[in-house]
Design an enzyme around this catalytic site. Sequence first.
Site, PDB file in Angstrom:
ATOM      1  N   ASN A  40      11.360   4.324   4.715  1.00  0.00           N
ATOM      2  CA  ASN A  40      11.886   3.515   3.610  1.00  0.00           C
ATOM      3  C   ASN A  40      12.447   4.349   2.470  1.00  0.00           C
ATOM      4  O   ASN A  40      13.295   3.890   1.718  1.00  0.00           O
ATOM      5  CB  ASN A  40      10.799   2.571   3.079  1.00  0.00           C
ATOM      6  N   GLN A  64      12.333  -1.403   7.940  1.00  0.00           N
ATOM      7  CA  GLN A  64      13.598  -0.961   7.343  1.00  0.00           C
ATOM      8  C   GLN A  64      14.740  -0.861   8.355  1.00  0.00           C
ATOM      9  O   GLN A  64      15.907  -0.913   7.972  1.00  0.00           O
ATOM     10  CB  GLN A  64      13.414   0.404   6.650  1.00  0.00           C
ATOM     11  N   ALA A 107      11.281 -10.350   6.641  1.00  0.00           N
ATOM     12  CA  ALA A 107      12.499 -11.135   6.379  1.00  0.00           C
ATOM     13  C   ALA A 107      13.303 -10.608   5.191  1.00  0.00           C
ATOM     14  O   ALA A 107      14.531 -10.517   5.261  1.00  0.00           O
ATOM     15  CB  ALA A 107      12.117 -12.592   6.134  1.00  0.00           C
ATOM     16  N   CYS A 145       4.321   2.968  -7.537  1.00  0.00           N
ATOM     17  CA  CYS A 145       3.086   2.238  -7.252  1.00  0.00           C
ATOM     18  C   CYS A 145       3.120   0.918  -8.000  1.00  0.00           C
ATOM     19  O   CYS A 145       3.980   0.677  -8.831  1.00  0.00           O
ATOM     20  CB  CYS A 145       1.849   3.070  -7.582  1.00  0.00           C
TER      21      CYS A 145
HETATM   22  N1  PLP Z   1       6.959  -1.109   5.883  1.00  0.00           N
HETATM   23  C1  PLP Z   1       7.996  -0.522   5.285  1.00  0.00           C
HETATM   24  C2  PLP Z   1       8.638   0.651   5.934  1.00  0.00           C
HETATM   25  C3  PLP Z   1       8.476  -1.007   4.061  1.00  0.00           C
HETATM   26  O1  PLP Z   1       9.514  -0.403   3.472  1.00  0.00           O
HETATM   27  C4  PLP Z   1       7.827  -2.125   3.476  1.00  0.00           C
HETATM   28  C5  PLP Z   1       8.259  -2.629   2.155  1.00  0.00           C
HETATM   29  O2  PLP Z   1       8.815  -1.903   1.354  1.00  0.00           O
HETATM   30  C6  PLP Z   1       6.764  -2.717   4.158  1.00  0.00           C
HETATM   31  C7  PLP Z   1       6.355  -2.191   5.354  1.00  0.00           C
HETATM   32  C8  PLP Z   1       6.084  -3.936   3.599  1.00  0.00           C
HETATM   33  O3  PLP Z   1       6.873  -5.089   3.862  1.00  0.00           O
HETATM   34  P1  PLP Z   1       6.706  -6.434   3.007  1.00  0.00           P
HETATM   35  O4  PLP Z   1       7.320  -6.190   1.674  1.00  0.00           O
HETATM   36  O5  PLP Z   1       7.459  -7.465   3.787  1.00  0.00           O
HETATM   37  O6  PLP Z   1       5.262  -6.733   2.954  1.00  0.00           O
END
Ligand code: PLP
Length: 375
Positions: free
Chosen positions: A148, A176, A195, A315
């Site tokens: 991400n 991502q 989503a 954070c």
């Molecule tokens: N995994 C990755 C790589 C992410 O970038 C994020 C959110 O930034 C998440 C999981 C968490 O997803 P959600 O915001 O739908 O809970």
Amino acid sequence: MNAIATSDCMTALDLDANATEALRPAAREALMAALDVGGNPSSIHGGGRAARRILEQARGRIATRFGVAPGDVVLTSGGTEANALAIHGLIPGRWVLVGATEHAAVRAAAPEAMVIPVRPDGTVDLDTLATLLSEGPPALVCLMAANNESGVLHPLAGVAALCRQHRAVLHVDAVQSAGRIGIETVGATSIAISAHKLGGVPGAGALILAPGLHLPPLIAGGGQERGRRGGTEPLPAIAAFGAAVAESYDIRRIAGLRDAIEAGLRRIAPDIVIAGATAPRLPNTSLAVLPGIPAETQVIALDLAGIRVSAGAACSSGKVAASHVLEAMGFGANAGCGIRISLPWNADDDAPERFLAAYAAMHARLSSRRATAST
Ligand code: PLP
């Protein structure tokens, strides 16, 4: 259009798509239509049956995109829950290996996990993974498809082959990558998607499971999702999810804009380092490290100029910490100096020009301050 009117009449340029992707018009339409239908998919009357049809259509679209059966798609509240559902369900009887650059959603779900290091380019080291897998009992390996912060893509086909060889199961966080690059199951046991990262709205996500796999629910309740996830389904968010997942992404155009931004950054700041630049990456993401300048300072300066980017890691308190991704890639003291520029699917062609003008002004100001401080 990715310009946003702000309260002070300045038009902001949103380059923070990895935080949440720009809404797809088809998703908005599906959301509004589902709101009009209303209903609880578990009700057996006509209203419930209409809601159920919308729900199953969305599930079917997600399944089609991944080439799986609809019954192997568990709808969740988002990526965090999908990751947790997979990891909690797959842990019993296995030791856990988690990539050093995984998202907090994965790391928090497996706090006792052994960390798989990454190479300086951000990709997982397959030799180290092979050694780790050959040493212990059957493992659960958790690796993201795309990071991400840096956008770096792990060599998942190689990872999956090693997992097969060592009878390990593989969970992939594809939050991502889904919607941005080819969506495939790569032989994983489970895949988490979200989503709002692919043009839907927050509140929906999915866990894609290997054929016929049943995992115990994290949240038990009314038996929804065939007993795999309790709770009344957020129909409008799920309808939007189904519409968004069917949309396409112009990889070449967005990669072209990203590359123009990186070329400009290197001209403006010759000491800048683009993290993971030599590795395969998402087309829309750039993690630019400006040595010695805290990410927070850069993000605030750009925000004042109407440009929205993010620090490598933020954070929940809103404070910026050093990025664990940059730390894992060996950036040391500069691990807190990276800003993430992530273009939305609808970025305008003049986004590089606008971003670079603001960045150049910021860089000139910060450089003169640095020069004054050192005299
Ligand atoms: N995994 C990755 C790589 C992410 O970038 C994020 C959110 O930034 C998440 C999981 C968490 O997803 P959600 O915001 O739908 O809970």
